[in-house]
Design a protein around this motif. Structure first.
Motif, mmCIF file in Angstrom:
data_model
loop_
_atom_site.group_PDB
_atom_site.id
_atom_site.type_symbol
_atom_site.label_atom_id
_atom_site.label_comp_id
_atom_site.label_asym_id
_atom_site.label_seq_id
_atom_site.Cartn_x
_atom_site.Cartn_y
_atom_site.Cartn_z
ATOM 1 N N ARG A 167 0.835 -1.205 0.000
ATOM 2 C CA ARG A 167 0.000 0.000 0.000
ATOM 3 C C ARG A 167 0.869 1.255 0.000
ATOM 4 O O ARG A 167 0.588 2.215 -0.708
ATOM 5 N N MET A 168 1.945 1.241 0.797
ATOM 6 C CA MET A 168 2.795 2.427 0.941
ATOM 7 C C MET A 168 3.806 2.571 -0.193
ATOM 8 O O MET A 168 4.318 3.659 -0.428
ATOM 9 N N SER A 169 4.116 1.508 -0.896
ATOM 10 C CA SER A 169 5.171 1.578 -1.912
ATOM 11 C C SER A 169 4.593 1.428 -3.311
ATOM 12 O O SER A 169 4.402 2.419 -4.025
ATOM 13 N N SER A 170 4.283 0.213 -3.723
ATOM 14 C CA SER A 170 3.874 -0.034 -5.101
ATOM 15 C C SER A 170 2.600 0.711 -5.472
ATOM 16 O O SER A 170 2.501 1.295 -6.559
ATOM 17 N N ASP A 171 1.602 0.706 -4.582
ATOM 18 C CA ASP A 171 0.335 1.362 -4.910
ATOM 19 C C ASP A 171 0.508 2.867 -5.055
ATOM 20 O O ASP A 171 -0.011 3.484 -5.994
ATOM 21 N N VAL A 172 1.238 3.475 -4.127
ATOM 22 C CA VAL A 172 1.450 4.923 -4.204
ATOM 23 C C VAL A 172 2.318 5.271 -5.408
ATOM 24 O O VAL A 172 2.067 6.274 -6.101
ATOM 25 N N GLU A 173 3.325 4.457 -5.707
ATOM 26 C CA GLU A 173 4.187 4.730 -6.855
ATOM 27 C C GLU A 173 3.413 4.609 -8.163
ATOM 28 O O GLU A 173 3.638 5.384 -9.106
ATOM 29 N N SER A 174 2.495 3.646 -8.244
ATOM 30 C CA SER A 174 1.664 3.512 -9.433
ATOM 31 C C SER A 174 0.813 4.756 -9.630
ATOM 32 O O SER A 174 0.664 5.265 -10.752
ATOM 33 N N LEU A 175 0.275 5.258 -8.555
ATOM 34 C CA LEU A 175 -0.537 6.474 -8.622
ATOM 35 C C LEU A 175 0.318 7.687 -8.976
ATOM 36 O O LEU A 175 -0.105 8.559 -9.748
ATOM 37 N N GLN A 176 1.535 7.747 -8.459
ATOM 38 C CA GLN A 176 2.418 8.872 -8.755
ATOM 39 C C GLN A 176 2.764 8.921 -10.234
ATOM 40 O O GLN A 176 2.801 9.992 -10.845
ATOM 41 N N GLN A 177 3.026 7.773 -10.826
ATOM 42 C CA GLN A 177 3.354 7.722 -12.248
ATOM 43 C C GLN A 177 2.207 8.276 -13.084
ATOM 44 O O GLN A 177 2.423 9.017 -14.053
ATOM 45 N N LEU A 178 0.983 7.961 -12.708
ATOM 46 C CA LEU A 178 -0.161 8.464 -13.461
ATOM 47 C C LEU A 178 -0.330 9.970 -13.277
ATOM 48 O O LEU A 178 -0.535 10.707 -14.238
ATOM 49 N N LEU A 179 -0.216 10.430 -12.021
ATOM 50 C CA LEU A 179 -0.449 11.853 -11.765
ATOM 51 C C LEU A 179 0.651 12.724 -12.356
ATOM 52 O O LEU A 179 0.397 13.852 -12.769
ATOM 53 N N GLN A 180 1.859 12.218 -12.403
ATOM 54 C CA GLN A 180 2.973 13.037 -12.856
ATOM 55 C C GLN A 180 2.912 13.292 -14.359
ATOM 56 O O GLN A 180 3.207 14.393 -14.817
ATOM 57 N N GLU A 181 2.524 12.289 -15.135
ATOM 58 C CA GLU A 181 2.509 12.461 -16.586
ATOM 59 C C GLU A 181 1.232 11.916 -17.217
ATOM 60 O O GLU A 181 0.725 12.478 -18.187
ATOM 61 N N GLY A 182 0.703 10.842 -16.674
ATOM 62 C CA GLY A 182 -0.414 10.156 -17.307
ATOM 63 C C GLY A 182 -1.660 10.997 -17.439
ATOM 64 O O GLY A 182 -2.239 11.123 -18.527
ATOM 65 N N LEU A 183 -2.119 11.613 -16.342
ATOM 66 C CA LEU A 183 -3.349 12.384 -16.398
ATOM 67 C C LEU A 183 -3.209 13.607 -17.294
ATOM 68 O O LEU A 183 -4.157 13.988 -18.003
ATOM 69 N N ALA A 184 -2.030 14.240 -17.270
ATOM 70 C CA ALA A 184 -1.818 15.396 -18.143
ATOM 71 C C ALA A 184 -1.897 14.970 -19.607
ATOM 72 O O ALA A 184 -2.547 15.627 -20.432
ATOM 73 N N ALA A 198 -6.902 0.685 -9.657
ATOM 74 C CA ALA A 198 -6.876 -0.443 -8.730
ATOM 75 C C ALA A 198 -6.136 -0.072 -7.450
ATOM 76 O O ALA A 198 -6.540 -0.440 -6.342
ATOM 77 N N ALA A 199 -5.024 0.687 -7.596
ATOM 78 C CA ALA A 199 -4.264 1.122 -6.420
ATOM 79 C C ALA A 199 -5.098 2.055 -5.553
ATOM 80 O O ALA A 199 -5.088 1.951 -4.315
ATOM 81 N N VAL A 200 -5.837 2.983 -6.192
ATOM 82 C CA VAL A 200 -6.693 3.899 -5.432
ATOM 83 C C VAL A 200 -7.756 3.121 -4.674
ATOM 84 O O VAL A 200 -8.086 3.444 -3.523
ATOM 85 N N SER A 201 -8.299 2.085 -5.304
ATOM 86 C CA SER A 201 -9.312 1.261 -4.633
ATOM 87 C C SER A 201 -8.741 0.620 -3.371
ATOM 88 O O SER A 201 -9.393 0.594 -2.321
ATOM 89 N N LYS A 202 -7.524 0.104 -3.471
ATOM 90 C CA LYS A 202 -6.884 -0.510 -2.300
ATOM 91 C C LYS A 202 -6.607 0.536 -1.222
ATOM 92 O O LYS A 202 -6.855 0.302 -0.031
ATOM 93 N N LEU A 203 -6.082 1.693 -1.632
ATOM 94 C CA LEU A 203 -5.778 2.747 -0.663
ATOM 95 C C LEU A 203 -7.056 3.300 -0.039
ATOM 96 O O LEU A 203 -7.094 3.604 1.155
ATOM 97 N N ARG A 204 -8.116 3.421 -0.843
ATOM 98 C CA ARG A 204 -9.378 3.917 -0.302
ATOM 99 C C ARG A 204 -9.924 2.949 0.749
ATOM 100 O O ARG A 204 -10.450 3.367 1.780
ATOM 101 N N GLY A 205 -9.772 1.642 0.475
ATOM 102 C CA GLY A 205 -10.212 0.654 1.457
ATOM 103 C C GLY A 205 -9.436 0.752 2.757
ATOM 104 O O GLY A 205 -9.996 0.616 3.843
ATOM 105 N N LEU A 206 -8.104 1.008 2.644
ATOM 106 C CA LEU A 206 -7.285 1.162 3.844
ATOM 107 C C LEU A 206 -7.705 2.396 4.636
ATOM 108 O O LEU A 206 -7.892 2.338 5.856
#
Length: 650
Positions: A193-210, A380-388
């Motif tokens: 939750r603290m590593s892979s999930d957050v890093e996956s989300l960071q990759q999207l927010l940094q370039e993917g969503l733009a 999927a990562a957001v879903s896991k983090l939201r559950g936590l």
């Protein structure tokens, strides 16, 4: 969590033997000093690098303070969304949106300028118009490059700030959760939750969503331009393409939802297996389990590979499929548009711009395939983090808790029933009164609930029924901070943090001065041995205290409890890992610690229980005997039998 050792339980023994056999090694080499900001060992900055470090520190920006703060309540709202993470920095978000819009418009200026150059320059044989359109094209390219650079800077800062806030938020929530969560959840899953999930989300927010916004806005702009050029031709072309593209996208979304959820679960399982193997490496080595562990990890990694194969398979179908749809649309455009040009109803420049814009319409589709893949992973990562984040602590604090005043230490269990699984109670209808300043020892077979009584006193758990009171205050009514500041806990296997000896002893009272720390060291008889190390109190301890033996960790935990000056002391087999000489020294120190304080001793060694004012004997049915050592021996009951068995083995 307990302030002294992080709860009941911890890692196994470390190297070394005797009361401080391994401690002298931790201070070998260069002396270490503390980093005042973090409390971690710090060897210092070489003189030749000091000036450069100062310049670097002066140039660092102020990132502000994360908005989340620790509290024992449930925390902020559990909802988590990618948009919410971005809009917490409204200024950066607005600047990023502006650069996205500018980048999109500048990128789509090219086909229009090509149409102008062909129709009004080449066909009309007007050289100035041709030169103007070519120059404008170059200027649009350069301006687009500048806009893209600005957009990447803004979105990069926005993603970095958002992920910093998210990591702090998740970590804060993990600190808030109760012991049952850590009992039921695997450490590898939490790390995921603290590593892979957050890093996956960071990759999207940094370039993917733009990029998602740029490409999506490109499709909107291109559609509007096509309709402006020729509404009929645009309608024919888009109606041939969009329905097929929409159907393919719906299929891909359904399939990818399943695939990326599997991917997040399997990567969590992989981290879990890795963490367990690393933490248990001594047992693995001792029992020669390496080959079987490798085979097991190969199976776990294989499931992760299978999940990746599935997502790769559906992407391989969707990506080329959209390309085929785009090429078919392009062929239809050339056929229909070319016929219109031959009739003289459309210029060559407009048809050329039409083809370029239609290509610009489908180019984003290819990029959106990859972006959507990243989006699904992050979703999927957001879903896991939201559950936590939606998990509430099992031991909640009232919205307006009472502040527990300095207590005398009277503890009362009123008809307490508790079970880690409510269907199987460990304690059944326990009623017990511990007077202020009294020392109570709990003895009995494993699983009788001795340590559970201690956990209820420190409010690591709440009883299923009944009440636990200190000086008449129900523990559920008082703030956890005011309660745990007055309770000192020394678990059977205390936890040491990476840092110095000083930091670990002063863990509950970081503001304690050296004189107070040395007084605690003296109380457990550690001064001579601590002074053997070159760095003294600043000698570093390795992660989980692995550089010292289990007995040494116990002595350090006792010093930690001495320094905290608690009103109530809970000792969960605090002398079980000590040799006889160390045990005698610690028991002498305990006499000072327990003087005038209420104490609850969880004892397997009856030599410890004999020192108590009263002894409570428990079994699976509850409390079976209470009395002093002499009284219980005279009663010739359960305790007398235990004492006879213990004496025969001495």
């Amino acid at each position: 969590m307990s302030m002294f050792g992080g709860g009941f339980g911890g890692p196994g023994g470390g190297p070394g033997s005797g009361p401080m056999g391994g401690l002298s090694a931790v201070g070998a080499g260069r002396g270490a000093r503390r980093d005042g900001a973090t409390g971690l060992p710090f060897a210092g900055i070489p003189d030749e690098l000091a000036a450069g470090v100062r310049r670097l520190e002066d140039s660092e920006p102020d990132h502000g303070t994360p908005p989340d703060r620790f509290g024992h309540g449930p925390g902020g709202e559990p909802q988590l969304s990618m948009l919410g993470l971005l809009t917490r920095r409204r200024g950066l978000f607005a600047a990023a949106c502006a650069t996205v819009l500018a980048e999109t418009l500048l990128l789509q200026a090219g086909p229009y300028l090509v149409q102008v150059g062909i129709d009004h320059g080449i066909v009309a044989r007007d050289l100035p118009v041709l030169l103007w359109s070519a120059g404008a094209f170059v200027a649009a390219v350069l301006a687009g490059w500048a806009a893209t650079t600005a957009r990447m800077r803004q979105t990069g800062r926005l993603a970095a700030d958002g992920m910093r806030d998210l990591r702090v938020r998740v970590f804060t929530h993990l600190q808030r959760l109760s012991m049952d969560y850590y009992t039921n959840e695997k450490a590898g899953v939490i790390m995921t939750r603290m590593s892979s999930d957050v890093e996956s989300l960071q990759q999207l927010l940094q370039e993917g969503l733009a990029q998602f916004a740029v490409q999506g806005l490109t499709m909107v702009v291109v559609t509007a331009v096509l309709i402006h050029y020729d509404a009929g031709l645009a309608a024919i072309t888009l109606l041939l393409v969009v329905p097929a593209l929409f159907a393919a996208s719906l299929w891909f979304r359904r399939a990818s939802d399943v695939g990326y959820a599997r991917q997040r679960d399997t990567i969590a399982a992989m981290f879990t297996d890795l963490a367990e193997s690393l933490h248990g490496v001594r047992v693995v080595t001792a029992y020669h389990r390496q080959d079987r562990n490798i085979a097991q990890h190969r199976t776990v990694v294989g499931r992760y590979r299978d999940a990746n194969d599935f997502t790769g398979h559906i992407s391989a179908i969707y990506g080329p499929g959209t390309s085929v749809i785009g090429m078919l649309g392009m062929a239809a455009l050339l056929l229909v548009g070319g016929h219109i040009v031959l009739r003289g109803e459309l210029t060559v420049g407009v048809l050329t711009a039409f083809v370029l814009y239609l290509n610009a319409f489908f180019a984003p589709v290819q990029q959106l395939v990859q972006l959507y893949t990243n989006y699904q992973q992050s979703r999927a990562a957001v879903s896991k983090l939201r559950g936590l984040l939606a998990l509430a602590p099992a031991v909640p604090e009232r919205a307006d808790p009472l502040t527990l005043p300095p207590v005398a230490g009277g503890i009362t269990f009123e008809h307490v029933t508790f079970g880690y699984d409510p269907a199987r109670p460990v304690l059944r209808d326990i009623t017990l009164r511990i007077e202020p300043g009294e020392t109570i020892a709990c003895v009995g077979p494993t699983g009788a609930g001795k340590s559970t009584l201690a956990k209820l006193v420190t409010r690591l758990h709440d009883p299923d029924s009944g009440r636990v009171l200190i000086d008449g205050y129900d523990l559920r009514e008082v703030s956890l901070t005011s309660l745990r500041r007055q309770i000192g806990v020394v678990p059977q296997e205390p936890f040491m943090f990476a840092g110095s000896i000083r930091d670990n002893i002063a863990f509950a009272r970081p503001d304690a001065d050296d004189a107070e720390i040395w007084a605690a060291v003296d109380a457990v008889g550690l001064r001579e041995l601590v002074e053997r190390t070159p760095a003294g109190l600043d000698a570093p301890l390795h992660e989980r205290g692995q550089s010292v033996s289990s007995g040494q960790r116990q002595l350090l935990a006792l010093a930690r409890a001495f320094l905290a000056r608690p009103r109530v002391v809970v000792l969960d087999e605090a002398t079980s890992n000590l040799d006889l000489r160390s045990e005698l020294r610690v028991e002498q120190a305990l006499d000072q610690l327990l003087e005038g304080r209420t104490a609850l001793l969880i004892a397997h060694r009856l030599s410890t229980a004999m020192r108590a004012d009263r002894i409570v004997v428990l079994d699976e049915t509850g409390i079976v005997e209470i009395g002093s050592h002499t009284e219980l021996l005279a009663a010739e009951g359960r305790y007398a039998g235990m004492f006879a068995t213990w004496s025969s083995h001495q």
